[in-house]
Design a protein around this motif. Structure first.
Motif, PDB file in Angstrom:
ATOM      1  N   LYS A  52     -41.094 -40.981 -29.129  1.00  0.00           N
ATOM      2  CA  LYS A  52     -41.754 -42.223 -29.536  1.00  0.00           C
ATOM      3  C   LYS A  52     -43.118 -41.941 -30.153  1.00  0.00           C
ATOM      4  N   SER A  53     -43.895 -41.085 -29.506  1.00  0.00           N
ATOM      5  CA  SER A  53     -45.244 -40.810 -29.999  1.00  0.00           C
ATOM      6  C   SER A  53     -45.237 -39.971 -31.273  1.00  0.00           C
ATOM      7  N   SER A  54     -44.188 -39.184 -31.490  1.00  0.00           N
ATOM      8  CA  SER A  54     -44.142 -38.326 -32.681  1.00  0.00           C
ATOM      9  C   SER A  54     -43.621 -39.073 -33.902  1.00  0.00           C
ATOM     10  N   GLY A  55     -42.838 -40.110 -33.682  1.00  0.00           N
ATOM     11  CA  GLY A  55     -42.245 -40.836 -34.795  1.00  0.00           C
ATOM     12  C   GLY A  55     -40.995 -40.170 -35.343  1.00  0.00           C
TER      13      GLY A  55
END
Length: 172
Positions: free
Chosen positions: A49-52
């Protein structure tokens, strides 16, 4: 002094004791891993989620195949250079079957070169390599020329059938 045959009477008990000790060890190991899987899945999902990044994955414990988790495992994603891994497996299967030998000589000509990654496109050609060295280039430097040559040697049909043998039913 012990009676003859006394060991034979207690041997089944000893075997049973070892069996239960081993079984207890395996259950304990399974339980410890079972508790870790949900935490691992949450951590991976948070990172994604945080990396995209988008990804599709399956993580499976080889000791306990029932311990696994999946994230979008049914989603089809272009394999890009990951296709080289099942091609390598297919090539090693061909070696095992005697279709090709790791010591077979392969000539790389200018017409064989491919764009993208790899060292062979910049080599002085023609170049003679062993099939083993060709596989090494394909994996160690993600060489597209080596990959194309391996595909040419083994053929699409052989590789696609090998992928099916490996249960890679969506890989062509």
């Amino acid at each position: 002094m012990r009676k003859p045959g006394a060991f034979i009477k207690i041997a089944p008990r000893i075997v049973l004791l070892f069996f239960f000790a081993y079984f207890f060890f395996q259950v304990t190991k399974f339980y410890q891993k079972y508790r870790l899987i949900p935490d691992l899945k949450v951590k991976i999902q948070d990172q994604l989620k945080s990396s995209g990044f988008r990804c599709s994955l399956v993580i499976k414990d080889l000791d306990f195949p029932g311990l696994r988790f999946e994230i979008d495992s049914e989603k089809k994603i272009p394999a890009a250079s990951l296709i080289k891994l099942p091609i390598l497996a297919g090539a090693l299967k061909a070696v095992e079957e005697g279709k090709v030998s790791l010591q077979d000589e392969v000539v790389i000509k200018g017409a064989d070169t491919a764009g993208g990654s790899g060292k062979l496109k910049a080599a002085m050609l023609p170049l003679t390599l062993t099939f083993e060295k060709l596989l090494e280039f394909m994996i160690s430097s993600s060489d597209n020329t080596a990959t194309n040559k391996v595909i040419h040697i083994l053929g699409f049909e052989y590789l696609n059938n090998s992928f099916k043998d490996f249960n890679l039913n969506e890989t062509v």
